[in-house]
Scaffold this motif. Structure first.
Motif, mmCIF file in Angstrom:
data_model
loop_
_atom_site.group_PDB
_atom_site.id
_atom_site.type_symbol
_atom_site.label_atom_id
_atom_site.label_comp_id
_atom_site.label_asym_id
_atom_site.label_seq_id
_atom_site.Cartn_x
_atom_site.Cartn_y
_atom_site.Cartn_z
ATOM 1 N N HIS A 158 0.855 -1.180 0.000
ATOM 2 C CA HIS A 158 0.000 0.000 0.000
ATOM 3 C C HIS A 158 0.895 1.234 0.000
ATOM 4 O O HIS A 158 1.961 1.234 0.630
ATOM 5 N N VAL A 159 0.465 2.294 -0.693
ATOM 6 C CA VAL A 159 1.231 3.540 -0.717
ATOM 7 C C VAL A 159 0.306 4.695 -0.337
ATOM 8 O O VAL A 159 -0.874 4.703 -0.682
ATOM 9 N N ILE A 160 0.869 5.663 0.387
ATOM 10 C CA ILE A 160 0.123 6.830 0.848
ATOM 11 C C ILE A 160 0.985 8.059 0.600
ATOM 12 O O ILE A 160 2.160 8.082 0.973
ATOM 13 N N ASP A 161 0.412 9.079 -0.026
ATOM 14 C CA ASP A 161 1.150 10.318 -0.249
ATOM 15 C C ASP A 161 1.390 11.003 1.090
ATOM 16 O O ASP A 161 0.454 11.192 1.876
ATOM 17 N N SER A 162 2.639 11.359 1.357
ATOM 18 C CA SER A 162 2.985 11.937 2.658
ATOM 19 C C SER A 162 2.420 13.327 2.864
ATOM 20 O O SER A 162 2.430 13.844 3.980
ATOM 21 N N THR A 163 1.916 13.955 1.784
ATOM 22 C CA THR A 163 1.301 15.276 1.940
ATOM 23 C C THR A 163 -0.161 15.189 2.359
ATOM 24 O O THR A 163 -0.776 16.213 2.674
ATOM 25 N N ALA A 164 -0.722 13.988 2.371
ATOM 26 C CA ALA A 164 -2.122 13.822 2.781
ATOM 27 C C ALA A 164 -2.286 14.216 4.248
ATOM 28 O O ALA A 164 -1.457 13.857 5.090
ATOM 29 N N PRO A 165 -3.340 14.953 4.585
ATOM 30 C CA PRO A 165 -3.490 15.449 5.962
ATOM 31 C C PRO A 165 -3.995 14.410 6.956
ATOM 32 O O PRO A 165 -4.002 14.649 8.155
ATOM 33 N N ASP A 166 -4.429 13.265 6.490
ATOM 34 C CA ASP A 166 -5.089 12.281 7.353
ATOM 35 C C ASP A 166 -4.309 10.975 7.422
ATOM 36 O O ASP A 166 -4.886 9.895 7.289
ATOM 37 N N LEU A 167 -3.001 11.054 7.647
ATOM 38 C CA LEU A 167 -2.176 9.847 7.662
ATOM 39 C C LEU A 167 -2.661 8.866 8.724
ATOM 40 O O LEU A 167 -2.781 7.665 8.462
ATOM 41 N N ARG A 168 -2.955 9.343 9.912
ATOM 42 C CA ARG A 168 -3.398 8.449 10.986
ATOM 43 C C ARG A 168 -4.651 7.688 10.563
ATOM 44 O O ARG A 168 -4.725 6.462 10.719
ATOM 45 N N ASP A 169 -5.638 8.387 10.018
ATOM 46 C CA ASP A 169 -6.885 7.734 9.616
ATOM 47 C C ASP A 169 -6.639 6.709 8.511
ATOM 48 O O ASP A 169 -7.244 5.623 8.515
ATOM 49 N N ALA A 170 -5.767 7.067 7.560
ATOM 50 C CA ALA A 170 -5.479 6.148 6.459
ATOM 51 C C ALA A 170 -4.827 4.873 6.975
ATOM 52 O O ALA A 170 -5.133 3.766 6.510
ATOM 53 N N LEU A 171 -3.929 5.009 7.959
ATOM 54 C CA LEU A 171 -3.251 3.839 8.515
ATOM 55 C C LEU A 171 -4.220 2.984 9.330
ATOM 56 O O LEU A 171 -4.179 1.745 9.254
ATOM 57 N N ILE A 172 -5.066 3.612 10.095
ATOM 58 C CA ILE A 172 -6.050 2.858 10.878
ATOM 59 C C ILE A 172 -6.999 2.097 9.956
ATOM 60 O O ILE A 172 -7.385 0.951 10.222
ATOM 61 N N ALA A 173 -7.369 2.736 8.840
ATOM 62 C CA ALA A 173 -8.258 2.076 7.878
ATOM 63 C C ALA A 173 -7.610 0.829 7.283
ATOM 64 O O ALA A 173 -8.307 -0.103 6.863
#
Length: 321
Positions: free
Chosen positions: A184-199
């Motif tokens: 899985h990849v997540i853009d580090s500029t996204a404001p909701d990193l915690r929520d994305a990781l919990i999801a």
């Protein structure tokens, strides 16, 4: 010979100096490739853990050919192909290094790969295997996943059987991380990193090469008994860790300075490098090198590193690309 040095005035530039002669216990190496690291920038700014007195030649890891032996050296022969974790001296055409810092190269390993494997892969292997005890089936978060050490953590994490989540800035760097094996990849500029990781079910091990506020967000998404490893602070901000959060979730923050093991447990580094070279020979690891530049472009290479325009490793080739 040419050498890119940090001078007594604090300026890094190319110098013409005498070719060194090996002292007892040393070998003279014709340097064919030198890998750059973020730590080189810290050495220039005098903020790194090790601060050699200037003038000294920059470049912490290299590969080349043994050209002369100092008195008492009987473990290497002239003509041997070696990798060297030197701490300094790699951005030059020739260098003298302690023979016990030299690791013979597999026949099939090119010099640029050897120069790229040592610090970045060594750091990630030591962090994930020896320190964090990453287990198959656990979820590993790698922050700064397209950088020099981050990309190696993605590869080694997958090799160890983990599910890997990678963060990086922008689509191109995320593509590099996914190509290296990230699930899985997540853009580090996204404001909701915690929520994305919990999801995604939270994370068990955090490997952070960036620092800053994202470390706190990742910690808040770490599962009970999770382990967090602050590897570096490429973002420029050292995170402040709230101890009360560690208590509530039984978290562990693990410090790691790969080079420090040379002083108290060098055999641990040797075992790790042996494993990495074995994985390379079996086809399990290949370093990602985004730039190969001549020695004359050392400053350009450091600027690329500082501006985060590179992915994986930058290699300097003192005797031609």
């Amino acid at each position: 010979m040419r050498a890119f040095q940090l001078g007594a005035d604090g300026t890094a530039r190319m110098h013409s100096i005498a070719q060194p002669v090996p002292r007892p216990g040393q070998v003279l190496v014709k340097i064919m490739a030198c890998g750059l690291n973020f730590a080189d920038l810290l050495m220039i700014s005098r903020t790194y853990q090790d601060r050699p007195a200037p003038p000294f030649t920059l470049g912490m890891e290299l590969a080349g050919v043994v050209a002369a032996l100092g008195q008492g050296v009987d473990t290497l022969q002239i003509g041997a192909r070696v990798a060297v974790f030197s701490g300094q001296g790699g951005l030059a055409e020739w260098g003298c290094f302690d023979a016990n810092r030299c690791t013979p190269l597999p026949d099939a390993m090119p010099f640029d790969h050897a120069a790229a494997l040592q610090i970045a892969y060594g750091t990630s292997h030591l962090a994930l295997d020896h320190r964090a005890r990453l287990q198959p089936g656990e979820t590993l978060l790698v922050m700064g996943a397209a950088g020099g050490v981050g990309l190696t953590a993605v590869q080694i994490g997958k090799r160890m059987g983990a599910r890997v989540i990678a963060t990086a800035r922008g689509a191109d760097k995320l593509r590099v991380a996914r190509d290296a094996g990230a699930d899985h990849v997540i853009d580090s500029t996204a404001p909701d990193l915690r929520d994305a990781l919990i999801a995604l079910g939270g994370v068990d091990v955090v490997y952070d090469a960036v620092g800053g506020p994202a470390f706190t967000q990742a910690m808040r998404a770490t599962n009970p008994e999770g382990r967090l490893i602050p590897i570096g602070f490429a973002g420029g901000e050292v995170p402040q860790i709230p101890a009360n959060h560690l208590l509530v979730k039984n978290l562990t923050v693990i410090g790691l300075y790969w080079g420090g093991y040379l002083k108290f447990a060098p055999q641990t580094l040797s075992r790790g490098l042996a494993t990495i070279f074995d994985w390379y020979e079996s086809g399990g690891l290949r370093p990602h090198i985004s730039h190969r530049l001549p020695l004359s472009d050392s400053q350009t290479a450091l600027d690329l590193l500082k501006s985060r325009q590179s992915t994986g490793k930058i290699i300097i080739a003192p005797h031609g690309v």
